[in-house]
Scaffold this motif. Structure first.
Motif, PDB file in Angstrom:
ATOM      1  N   HIS A 127      84.042 -12.033 -15.496  1.00 50.72           N
ATOM      2  CA  HIS A 127      84.460 -12.775 -16.670  1.00 50.72           C
ATOM      3  C   HIS A 127      84.150 -14.297 -16.557  1.00 50.72           C
ATOM      4  CE1 HIS A 127      87.290 -15.390 -19.325  1.00 50.72           C
ATOM      5  NE2 HIS A 127      87.001 -14.139 -20.250  1.00 50.72           N
ATOM      6  N   MET A 131      80.507 -15.351 -17.464  1.00 49.85           N
ATOM      7  CA  MET A 131      80.368 -15.353 -19.026  1.00 49.85           C
ATOM      8  C   MET A 131      80.993 -16.782 -19.018  1.00 49.85           C
ATOM      9  SD  MET A 131      82.566 -13.942 -21.844  1.00 49.85           S
ATOM     10  CE  MET A 131      84.003 -14.758 -21.058  1.00 49.85           C
ATOM     11  N   HIS A 132      82.136 -16.971 -18.733  1.00 48.55           N
ATOM     12  CA  HIS A 132      82.824 -18.230 -19.189  1.00 48.55           C
ATOM     13  C   HIS A 132      82.132 -19.587 -18.751  1.00 48.55           C
ATOM     14  CE1 HIS A 132      86.259 -20.913 -20.278  1.00 48.55           C
ATOM     15  NE2 HIS A 132      86.095 -21.542 -19.125  1.00 48.55           N
ATOM     16  N   ASP A 141      82.154 -16.919 -25.864  1.00 44.66           N
ATOM     17  CA  ASP A 141      82.933 -16.998 -24.807  1.00 44.66           C
ATOM     18  C   ASP A 141      84.140 -15.956 -25.276  1.00 44.66           C
ATOM     19  OD1 ASP A 141      85.057 -17.080 -22.732  1.00 44.66           O
ATOM     20  OD2 ASP A 141      84.491 -19.265 -22.442  1.00 44.66           O
ATOM     21  N   SER A 142      84.441 -14.725 -24.597  1.00 47.22           N
ATOM     22  CA  SER A 142      85.481 -14.103 -25.118  1.00 47.22           C
ATOM     23  C   SER A 142      87.042 -14.645 -25.057  1.00 47.22           C
ATOM     24  CB  SER A 142      85.482 -12.499 -24.312  1.00 47.22           C
ATOM     25  OG  SER A 142      85.654 -12.897 -23.023  1.00 47.22           O
ATOM     26  N   SER A 143      87.047 -15.709 -24.245  1.00 50.66           N
ATOM     27  CA  SER A 143      88.338 -16.268 -24.151  1.00 50.66           C
ATOM     28  C   SER A 143      88.134 -17.752 -24.760  1.00 50.66           C
ATOM     29  CB  SER A 143      88.830 -16.586 -22.791  1.00 50.66           C
ATOM     30  OG  SER A 143      87.524 -17.284 -21.955  1.00 50.66           O
ATOM     31  N   ASP A 170      84.659  -7.529 -25.289  1.00 49.57           N
ATOM     32  CA  ASP A 170      83.815  -8.727 -25.712  1.00 49.57           C
ATOM     33  C   ASP A 170      83.018  -9.116 -24.273  1.00 49.57           C
ATOM     34  OD1 ASP A 170      84.711  -8.475 -28.313  1.00 49.57           O
ATOM     35  OD2 ASP A 170      86.190  -9.939 -28.088  1.00 49.57           O
ATOM     36  N   THR A 171      83.860  -9.272 -23.428  1.00 49.45           N
ATOM     37  CA  THR A 171      83.153  -9.731 -22.292  1.00 49.45           C
ATOM     38  C   THR A 171      81.895  -8.762 -21.638  1.00 49.45           C
ATOM     39  OG1 THR A 171      85.049 -10.666 -21.333  1.00 49.45           O
ATOM     40  CG2 THR A 171      83.437 -10.395 -19.735  1.00 49.45           C
ATOM     41  N   TYR A 172      82.240  -7.342 -21.772  1.00 49.77           N
ATOM     42  CA  TYR A 172      81.211  -6.359 -21.294  1.00 49.77           C
ATOM     43  C   TYR A 172      80.073  -6.719 -22.310  1.00 49.77           C
ATOM     44  CZ  TYR A 172      78.714  -1.979 -20.695  1.00 49.77           C
ATOM     45  OH  TYR A 172      77.807  -1.008 -20.369  1.00 49.77           O
ATOM     46  N   TYR A 174      78.906  -9.274 -23.894  1.00 43.31           N
ATOM     47  CA  TYR A 174      78.277 -10.516 -23.547  1.00 43.31           C
ATOM     48  C   TYR A 174      77.485 -10.226 -22.576  1.00 43.31           C
ATOM     49  CZ  TYR A 174      77.674 -15.304 -22.160  1.00 43.31           C
ATOM     50  OH  TYR A 174      76.978 -16.406 -21.514  1.00 43.31           O
ATOM     51  N   TYR A 184      78.198  -6.996 -15.390  1.00 40.16           N
ATOM     52  CA  TYR A 184      79.160  -5.915 -16.127  1.00 40.16           C
ATOM     53  C   TYR A 184      79.579  -4.591 -15.280  1.00 40.16           C
ATOM     54  CZ  TYR A 184      74.533  -3.568 -17.288  1.00 40.16           C
ATOM     55  OH  TYR A 184      73.347  -2.888 -17.502  1.00 40.16           O
TER      56      TYR A 184
END
Length: 362
Positions: A127, A131-132, A141-143, A170-172, A174, A184
């Motif tokens: 994550h 991603m972040h 960004d899922s967060s 959401d992270t997966y 992305y 992932y």
């Protein structure tokens, strides 16, 4: 508001003339002596948290005696060590500190130690790194905090619940869309195996599993979301993707000593691979840019203070602890006006990257 401090008390690296025999031994495992505190923390965990967790699973404690160990265990693991471990994990994800023969220790930390503090294998790494730091709190960004009013407790609860329910998916998605298999796949295995592990261990000892693994998982995700919310509470409406304009810095706080200068979040996004001991030294170097971007620098407080004042909309307190660097703010009223402007919810956000980029340009 506060003047720029004459002294920065946050930890920097000071080379020691001599090391203890124990420190010399630990130094054989790592490439950079600045990382010795991490190894000392890991040793401390194996002398306290791990033995107590094992004891709670053994059939030697019953009734009040079990709780007499469980309560101190929970305090030690989830209040005393949790912050230090979590931010050490953060640093280890950004910088490989192990010598070639000891690379396996990283996996040991991720897959064995992390679940005791609510982290699931390589979920955090996938994550945070996958991603972040790429999406940077923008809508993909899922967060991301942009879709929420960031001085609203109601919106924070929505934000936390959304991450708990949809964060993994959401992270997966992305990572999958970008074909980042190295992120992932470990993310999926980490989440799946933890759930399976927790179910199995509940049949072994339900009470111990709840105290040692399940409750810390929920607690960790609450703490992480609270931290991320605060770190990305003040987003510049004109430059939401600018690391200095849309994140903050906390200086001269005990939190930075316990959690490896985590208060320097704007610098961390600006220079993510920099060693945590270098961040206080960057203040002087980037004074001009910080003033130009009107970066919020808070002194003497940490994220929990800022979160509390945001939830109570106590902008007077927030402004009182702001550092007025090079005349960044004309007055306290000017600072409060900017604080309020940067917590406003972004309307009509879209997650599609191409559309998102067009919005940012326009």
């Amino acid at each position: 508001m506060l003047a720029y401090p004459t002294e920065i008390t946050d930890p920097v690296y000071i080379k020691k003339e001599s090391l203890s025999i124990f420190q010399q031994f630990l130094k054989h495992f790592i490439k950079d002596p600045r990382d010795l505190p991490f190894l000392q923390l890991i040793v401390s965990l194996h002398l306290t948290v791990i033995p107590l967790a094992v004891l709670l699973y053994l059939p030697v404690l019953e009734g009040y005696w079990w709780w007499a160990v469980a309560i101190p265990y929970f305090y030690i693991s989830q209040f005393y060590f949790k912050g230090s471990f979590g931010l050490m994990l953060h640093c280890l994800c950004h910088r490989n500190m192990w010598k070639p023969n000891w690379q396996w220790v990283q996996k040991y930390i991720l897959w064995f130690l992390s679940p005791f503090f609510g982290h699931l294998g390589e979920s955090y790494n996938s994550h945070h790194i996958g991603m972040h730091h790429i999406a940077g709190n923008l809508p993909e960004d899922s967060s991301s905090t942009m879709a929420y009013q960031r001085d609203s407790l109601k919106d924070f609860i929505r934000y936390w619940l959304n991450f708990m329910l949809m964060g993994f998916l959401d992270t997966y998605q992305y990572l999958f869309r970008r074909k980042l298999k190295k992120y992932y796949v470990p993310l999926t295995w980490s989440e799946f195996l933890f759930i399976l592990f927790a179910i199995v261990m509940c049949f072994v000892n339900l009470k111990a599993t709840m105290v040692i693994f399940v409750i810390p998982f929920f607690f960790a995700r609450l703490v992480m979301m609270l931290g991320n919310w605060t770190q990305h509470a003040f987003v510049d409406p004109d430059q939401p993707g600018d690391e200095l304009a849309s994140t903050l810095i906390c200086i001269n706080t005990v939190y930075n000593h316990k959690c490896w200068n985590d208060g320097y979040h704007a610098f961390h996004h600006f220079k993510p691979s920099v060693h945590y001991t270098e961040y206080p030294l960057m203040l002087e170097k980037y004074k001009k840019q910080l003033a130009e971007k009107r970066t919020f620098i808070f002194s003497g407080v940490h994220y929990l203070h800022i979160f509390t004042w945001l939830m109570t909309r106590n902008y007077e307190k927030l402004a009182d602890h702001l550092v007025n660097l090079n005349g960044t703010f004309k007055s306290k009223e000017d600072a409060i006006e900017l604080l309020k402007a940067r917590v406003k919810k972004f309307e009509n956000l879209v997650k599609d990257k191409t559309v998102q980029e067009e919005i940012m340009v326009n």
